[in-house]
Design an enzyme around this catalytic site. Sequence first.
Site, PDB file in Angstrom:
ATOM      1  N   HIS A 136     -10.106  36.805  51.509  1.00 39.65           N
ATOM      2  CA  HIS A 136     -10.221  37.265  52.746  1.00 39.65           C
ATOM      3  C   HIS A 136     -10.613  36.157  53.882  1.00 39.65           C
ATOM      4  O   HIS A 136     -11.502  35.347  53.658  1.00 39.65           O
ATOM      5  CB  HIS A 136     -11.549  38.026  52.747  1.00 39.65           C
ATOM      6  CG  HIS A 136     -11.922  38.632  53.981  1.00 39.65           C
ATOM      7  ND1 HIS A 136     -13.205  38.728  54.456  1.00 39.65           N
ATOM      8  CD2 HIS A 136     -11.172  39.590  54.925  1.00 39.65           C
ATOM      9  CE1 HIS A 136     -13.188  39.468  55.611  1.00 39.65           C
ATOM     10  NE2 HIS A 136     -12.187  39.882  55.860  1.00 39.65           N
TER      11      HIS A 136
ATOM     12  N   GLU B 196      -5.594  36.074  52.827  1.00 40.85           N
ATOM     13  CA  GLU B 196      -5.384  37.147  53.958  1.00 40.85           C
ATOM     14  C   GLU B 196      -5.632  36.052  55.327  1.00 40.85           C
ATOM     15  O   GLU B 196      -6.621  35.395  55.619  1.00 40.85           O
ATOM     16  CB  GLU B 196      -6.367  38.048  53.978  1.00 40.85           C
ATOM     17  CG  GLU B 196      -5.984  39.145  55.172  1.00 40.85           C
ATOM     18  CD  GLU B 196      -7.360  39.227  56.078  1.00 40.85           C
ATOM     19  OE1 GLU B 196      -7.156  39.865  56.829  1.00 40.85           O
ATOM     20  OE2 GLU B 196      -8.188  38.450  55.902  1.00 40.85           O
TER      21      GLU B 196
ATOM     22  N   ASP C 122      -5.465  36.181  59.700  1.00 40.52           N
ATOM     23  CA  ASP C 122      -5.220  36.997  60.908  1.00 40.52           C
ATOM     24  C   ASP C 122      -4.673  36.533  62.092  1.00 40.52           C
ATOM     25  O   ASP C 122      -5.265  35.296  62.356  1.00 40.52           O
ATOM     26  CB  ASP C 122      -6.806  37.443  61.415  1.00 40.52           C
ATOM     27  CG  ASP C 122      -7.565  38.031  60.481  1.00 40.52           C
ATOM     28  OD1 ASP C 122      -7.290  39.219  60.051  1.00 40.52           O
ATOM     29  OD2 ASP C 122      -8.689  37.443  59.955  1.00 40.52           O
TER      30      ASP C 122
ATOM     31  N   HIS D 162      -9.711  35.278  63.578  1.00 42.53           N
ATOM     32  CA  HIS D 162      -9.878  36.842  63.701  1.00 42.53           C
ATOM     33  C   HIS D 162     -10.285  37.168  64.600  1.00 42.53           C
ATOM     34  O   HIS D 162      -9.639  38.275  64.961  1.00 42.53           O
ATOM     35  CB  HIS D 162     -10.994  36.692  62.224  1.00 42.53           C
ATOM     36  CG  HIS D 162     -11.497  38.332  62.487  1.00 42.53           C
ATOM     37  ND1 HIS D 162     -12.394  38.990  62.929  1.00 42.53           N
ATOM     38  CD2 HIS D 162     -11.110  39.032  61.351  1.00 42.53           C
ATOM     39  CE1 HIS D 162     -12.459  40.160  62.778  1.00 42.53           C
ATOM     40  NE2 HIS D 162     -11.636  40.346  61.464  1.00 42.53           N
TER      41      HIS D 162
HETATM   42  O1  G3P Z   1      -7.619  43.224  54.759  1.00 37.64           O
HETATM   43  C1  G3P Z   1      -8.280  44.208  55.692  1.00 37.64           C
HETATM   44  C2  G3P Z   1      -9.300  43.376  56.173  1.00 37.64           C
HETATM   45  O2  G3P Z   1      -8.788  42.050  56.514  1.00 37.64           O
HETATM   46  C3  G3P Z   1      -9.948  43.837  57.459  1.00 37.64           C
HETATM   47  O3  G3P Z   1     -11.064  43.192  57.783  1.00 37.64           O
HETATM   48  O4  G3P Z   1     -12.996  42.144  58.616  1.00 37.64           O
HETATM   49  O5  G3P Z   1     -10.878  40.779  58.112  1.00 37.64           O
HETATM   50  O6  G3P Z   1     -10.850  42.542  59.829  1.00 37.64           O
HETATM   51  P1  G3P Z   1     -11.337  42.131  58.869  1.00 37.64           P
END
Ligand code: G3P
Length: 282
Positions: A44, A71, A73, A86
Site C-alpha cells: 500500500h 500500489e 496514487d 495520495h
Molecule cells: O487499493 C485501495 C486503497 O488504495 C484505497 O485506500 O487509503 O490508499 O486511498 P487509500
Amino acid sequence: MKMRKVKVSVIITVLLVSLIFSVGFINNPVESVVTLEGVKTIAHRGASDQAPENTMSAFQKGVDYGADFIEVDVHVTKDDELVIIHDLTVNRTSNGKGKVKDLTLEEIKQLDVGSHFHADYKEERIITLNELLEELHDKVGIVIDIKYPELYIGIEEKVANIVKDYPNSQIFIQSFDFESMKKISYLLPNVEVGLLVSRKQHPISTNEWDEISEYMSYIGYNIKLLRERIVSEAHQRDLKVLTWTLKKKPQLNKAIYLGVDSIVTDYNDWFLEEHVLIENPL
Ligand code: G3P
C-alpha cells in the site's frame, strides 16, 4: 447401593470429560498455517511502514520484500504531469503547502517528502508516473489508483498513453469513480481495471453489479465492509476481489477465509512469513 455409587461416578466422569473437551475446543479453535501464495500481495503506497509513502524508496522496499504489486496514487500537476502522491494537497507529506493541481512539476520537485517519515529520507522527492514505470516496470506489478479523476479532465488518456508504452508489465488501474474506470477499460482493453467500492456505494444493487461486471475485472472492497456474499457474487460474475487496507492479523485472517484474490497492506513483512490463522474466523 455400591452399584448405584459406581453408576453415579461413571456418569459424573463422562460429564466432566465432555466438559473439558468442549471448553478446550472453544478456547482452541482450529488453526492452520498458511502462506500468502495464491493471493496477490500489494504494498500500500509502497512499503509505507518502512519508508515514506508513495516514494521511490517505499516502492523499492516493496520489491525487496517480495510484494507482487506496489500500489501508487496519481494526481495531475498544474502543467499536466502525472505525479505520485495520495492527497489532493502536498501539506501532509511534504514541507510545502498547496494543492497538487496548483503547483508545477518544477515546484513539486523542490519539496522534501521524506522528513515527515524520518530525517534519513530528507532527499526524497515526489516522482512522476513515468519515472516510476521506467524504474520498476519489469520488477513488480503496479496498481495505479487514480485519485479524484473528476478534478482532472483527461487524466484517463494521460494514464493510458503512459501505460501503453509498457505492454508487457503487470498493471492494474483502479478508482472509486465508475465512469472514469469505464473510460479506462475502453482505452486499455488489455489492462485489468477495478472499481473501488466506497462506503457510500455499498451495498451494490443488482443493476450496479451488472454494470460493474460488464466493464471491470475486479472490485476493491474495504476489509471492514467485506462479507461472504459479496465475494461469492463477485466470483460468480468472474470479477476478482481486492481488499484494502489490512493493518491487523484478524483482518488478514478474514481476507484469507473469505477467499479474496488480492490484499493491500502496509505490513510488508507479512509477504514472506507463514501465518497461523483460525480456520473459521467469522
Ligand atoms: O487499493 C485501495 C486503497 O488504495 C484505497 O485506500 O487509503 O490508499 O486511498 P487509500
